[in-house]
Design a protein around this motif. Structure first.
Motif, PDB file in Angstrom:
ATOM      1  N   ALA A  35      91.722   8.886  78.610  1.00 37.34           N
ATOM      2  CA  ALA A  35      92.979   9.491  78.167  1.00 37.34           C
ATOM      3  C   ALA A  35      93.969   8.452  77.656  1.00 37.34           C
ATOM      4  CB  ALA A  35      93.605  10.284  79.312  1.00 37.34           C
ATOM      5  N   SER A  36      93.995   7.291  78.296  1.00 35.11           N
ATOM      6  CA  SER A  36      94.998   6.282  77.948  1.00 35.11           C
ATOM      7  C   SER A  36      94.520   5.303  76.885  1.00 35.11           C
ATOM      8  CB  SER A  36      95.389   5.482  79.196  1.00 35.11           C
ATOM      9  OG  SER A  36      94.298   4.657  79.609  1.00 35.11           O
ATOM     10  N   GLY A  37      93.211   5.172  76.757  1.00 34.24           N
ATOM     11  CA  GLY A  37      92.665   4.169  75.840  1.00 34.24           C
ATOM     12  C   GLY A  37      92.586   2.784  76.468  1.00 34.24           C
ATOM     13  N   ASP A  38      92.937   2.672  77.756  1.00 32.20           N
ATOM     14  CA  ASP A  38      92.851   1.386  78.454  1.00 32.20           C
ATOM     15  C   ASP A  38      91.432   1.237  78.986  1.00 32.20           C
ATOM     16  OD1 ASP A  38      92.908  -0.828  80.122  1.00 32.20           O
ATOM     17  OD2 ASP A  38      94.764  -0.255  81.136  1.00 32.20           O
ATOM     18  N   LEU A  39      90.596   0.574  78.219  1.00 31.61           N
ATOM     19  CA  LEU A  39      89.181   0.430  78.554  1.00 31.61           C
ATOM     20  C   LEU A  39      88.864  -0.926  79.163  1.00 31.61           C
ATOM     21  CD1 LEU A  39      87.739   2.118  75.354  1.00 31.61           C
ATOM     22  CD2 LEU A  39      88.305   3.177  77.542  1.00 31.61           C
ATOM     23  N   ASN A  40      89.848  -1.606  79.712  1.00 29.43           N
ATOM     24  CA  ASN A  40      89.622  -2.905  80.347  1.00 29.43           C
ATOM     25  C   ASN A  40      88.512  -2.743  81.386  1.00 29.43           C
ATOM     26  OD1 ASN A  40      89.795  -5.238  82.008  1.00 29.43           O
ATOM     27  ND2 ASN A  40      91.925  -5.527  81.415  1.00 29.43           N
ATOM     28  N   PRO A  41      87.472  -3.564  81.321  1.00 25.73           N
ATOM     29  CA  PRO A  41      86.332  -3.382  82.223  1.00 25.73           C
ATOM     30  C   PRO A  41      86.629  -3.624  83.707  1.00 25.73           C
ATOM     31  CG  PRO A  41      86.018  -5.331  80.857  1.00 25.73           C
ATOM     32  CD  PRO A  41      87.234  -4.614  80.339  1.00 25.73           C
ATOM     33  N   ILE A  42      87.753  -4.221  84.058  1.00 25.28           N
ATOM     34  CA  ILE A  42      88.066  -4.386  85.488  1.00 25.28           C
ATOM     35  C   ILE A  42      88.306  -3.034  86.155  1.00 25.28           C
ATOM     36  CG2 ILE A  42      88.966  -6.727  85.244  1.00 25.28           C
ATOM     37  CD1 ILE A  42      91.806  -5.508  85.532  1.00 25.28           C
ATOM     38  N   ALA A  52      86.674 -11.504  87.426  1.00 24.23           N
ATOM     39  CA  ALA A  52      88.091 -11.796  87.214  1.00 24.23           C
ATOM     40  C   ALA A  52      88.790 -12.172  88.523  1.00 24.23           C
ATOM     41  CB  ALA A  52      88.782 -10.583  86.597  1.00 24.23           C
ATOM     42  N   GLY A  53      88.001 -12.305  89.604  1.00 24.98           N
ATOM     43  CA  GLY A  53      88.578 -12.706  90.881  1.00 24.98           C
ATOM     44  C   GLY A  53      89.067 -11.557  91.743  1.00 24.98           C
ATOM     45  N   LEU A  54      88.773 -10.333  91.346  1.00 23.87           N
ATOM     46  CA  LEU A  54      89.176  -9.164  92.122  1.00 23.87           C
ATOM     47  C   LEU A  54      88.081  -8.827  93.132  1.00 23.87           C
ATOM     48  CD1 LEU A  54      90.481  -7.118  89.090  1.00 23.87           C
ATOM     49  CD2 LEU A  54      91.886  -8.143  90.894  1.00 23.87           C
ATOM     50  N   PRO A  55      88.435  -8.151  94.226  1.00 25.39           N
ATOM     51  CA  PRO A  55      87.409  -7.811  95.215  1.00 25.39           C
ATOM     52  C   PRO A  55      86.414  -6.772  94.704  1.00 25.39           C
ATOM     53  CG  PRO A  55      89.546  -6.922  95.856  1.00 25.39           C
ATOM     54  CD  PRO A  55      89.770  -7.777  94.648  1.00 25.39           C
ATOM     55  N   THR A  56      86.856  -5.894  93.831  1.00 21.94           N
ATOM     56  CA  THR A  56      86.034  -4.853  93.215  1.00 21.94           C
ATOM     57  C   THR A  56      86.885  -4.196  92.118  1.00 21.94           C
ATOM     58  OG1 THR A  56      84.576  -2.962  93.628  1.00 21.94           O
ATOM     59  CG2 THR A  56      86.640  -3.012  94.866  1.00 21.94           C
ATOM     60  N   ILE A  57      86.458  -3.045  91.655  1.00 18.75           N
ATOM     61  CA  ILE A  57      87.177  -2.309  90.614  1.00 18.75           C
ATOM     62  C   ILE A  57      88.559  -1.905  91.122  1.00 18.75           C
ATOM     63  CG2 ILE A  57      87.161  -0.090  89.408  1.00 18.75           C
ATOM     64  CD1 ILE A  57      84.091  -0.427  89.230  1.00 18.75           C
ATOM     65  N   ILE A  58      89.553  -2.007  90.236  1.00 21.03           N
ATOM     66  CA  ILE A  58      90.920  -1.635  90.598  1.00 21.03           C
ATOM     67  C   ILE A  58      91.432  -0.518  89.698  1.00 21.03           C
ATOM     68  CG2 ILE A  58      91.440  -3.919  91.524  1.00 21.03           C
ATOM     69  CD1 ILE A  58      93.141  -4.385  88.938  1.00 21.03           C
ATOM     70  N   VAL A  92      95.394  -1.913  93.306  1.00 19.56           N
ATOM     71  CA  VAL A  92      94.894  -0.782  94.082  1.00 19.56           C
ATOM     72  C   VAL A  92      93.373  -0.810  93.952  1.00 19.56           C
ATOM     73  CG1 VAL A  92      94.835   1.735  94.297  1.00 19.56           C
ATOM     74  CG2 VAL A  92      96.993   0.569  93.752  1.00 19.56           C
ATOM     75  N   VAL A  93      92.719  -1.269  94.999  1.00 22.73           N
ATOM     76  CA  VAL A  93      91.265  -1.392  95.023  1.00 22.73           C
ATOM     77  C   VAL A  93      90.658  -0.017  95.285  1.00 22.73           C
ATOM     78  CG1 VAL A  93      89.327  -2.475  96.219  1.00 22.73           C
ATOM     79  CG2 VAL A  93      91.422  -3.786  95.784  1.00 22.73           C
ATOM     80  N   VAL A  94      89.730   0.388  94.425  1.00 22.07           N
ATOM     81  CA  VAL A  94      89.131   1.716  94.527  1.00 22.07           C
ATOM     82  C   VAL A  94      87.665   1.553  94.938  1.00 22.07           C
ATOM     83  CG1 VAL A  94      88.648   3.883  93.331  1.00 22.07           C
ATOM     84  CG2 VAL A  94      90.690   2.555  92.735  1.00 22.07           C
ATOM     85  N   PRO A  95      87.311   1.978  96.162  1.00 16.99           N
ATOM     86  CA  PRO A  95      85.940   1.794  96.640  1.00 16.99           C
ATOM     87  C   PRO A  95      84.957   2.718  95.917  1.00 16.99           C
ATOM     88  CG  PRO A  95      87.199   3.080  98.218  1.00 16.99           C
ATOM     89  CD  PRO A  95      88.158   2.648  97.148  1.00 16.99           C
ATOM     90  N   ASP A  96      83.707   2.339  95.981  1.00 15.47           N
ATOM     91  CA  ASP A  96      82.633   3.127  95.366  1.00 15.47           C
ATOM     92  C   ASP A  96      82.104   4.120  96.391  1.00 15.47           C
ATOM     93  OD1 ASP A  96      80.716   4.077  93.672  1.00 15.47           O
ATOM     94  OD2 ASP A  96      79.394   2.330  93.838  1.00 15.47           O
ATOM     95  N   ASP A  97      82.919   5.135  96.710  1.00 14.12           N
ATOM     96  CA  ASP A  97      82.534   6.176  97.650  1.00 14.12           C
ATOM     97  C   ASP A  97      83.250   7.471  97.291  1.00 14.12           C
ATOM     98  OD1 ASP A  97      85.177   5.998  98.630  1.00 14.12           O
ATOM     99  OD2 ASP A  97      84.606   4.766 100.338  1.00 14.12           O
ATOM    100  N   GLU A  98      83.004   8.499  98.038  1.00  9.88           N
ATOM    101  CA  GLU A  98      83.623   9.802  97.768  1.00  9.88           C
ATOM    102  C   GLU A  98      85.050   9.898  98.285  1.00  9.88           C
ATOM    103  OE1 GLU A  98      82.349  12.205  95.850  1.00  9.88           O
ATOM    104  OE2 GLU A  98      80.788  10.716  95.487  1.00  9.88           O
TER     105      GLU A  98
END
Length: 142
Positions: A35-42, A52-58, A92-98
């Motif tokens: 929706a935003s067009g912000d496709l930054n892979p992080i 990029a030094g992050l713990p996971t996807i943010i 805001v770290v977003v875990p890979d879970d439900e």
């Protein structure tokens, strides 16, 4: 049924807005990116985020800000928001879970301005930590 909009004369500095709790999941990041067009892979690639030094996807910073502003627009009305701002203090770290991750947004009327405008100061937390610095909005009431 929606609550009636607050009236300028009825609010005073210190008036609390109802707390907003919102869960962000990885699927939300995909939808927001489209929706935003912000496709930054992080925001979608584990490899890019950790590289990029992050713990996971943010979460996208503007998605976080949008959630925060929803508290304000739900309280004052969508067309009432005149200004908003803040700085990104922590990802805001977003875990890979439900379950995803929970944002908790609190707001308070900080100041009555001229006319029918008020300044709302917000506190936005994830996991008990503030993720936005000095988030605030100016709204018009009445």
């Amino acid at each position: 049924m929606t609550e009636p909009r607050p009236q300028y004369d009825a609010v005073t500095p210190g008036t609390a807005l109802p707390r907003l709790t919102h869960v962000i999941r990885r699927g939300d990041l995909v939808r927001y990116a489209g929706a935003s067009g912000d496709l930054n892979p992080i925001h979608w690639s584990e490899r890019a985020a950790t590289g990029a030094g992050l713990p996971t996807i943010i979460a996208h910073g503007m998605l976080t800000m949008g959630v925060a502003m929803r508290l304000v627009s739900d309280w004052a009305g969508r067309r009432a928001v005149l200004e908003c701002g803040g700085r990104f203090a922590r990802p805001v770290v977003v875990p890979d879970d439900e379950e995803g991750v929970e944002l908790v947004v609190d707001g308070v009327v900080a100041e009555k301005l001229d006319g029918s405008r008020v300044r709302i100061d917000l506190t936005v937390r994830c996991g008990g930590e503030k993720v936005l610095a000095r988030p605030r909005a100016v709204v018009t009431l009445n």
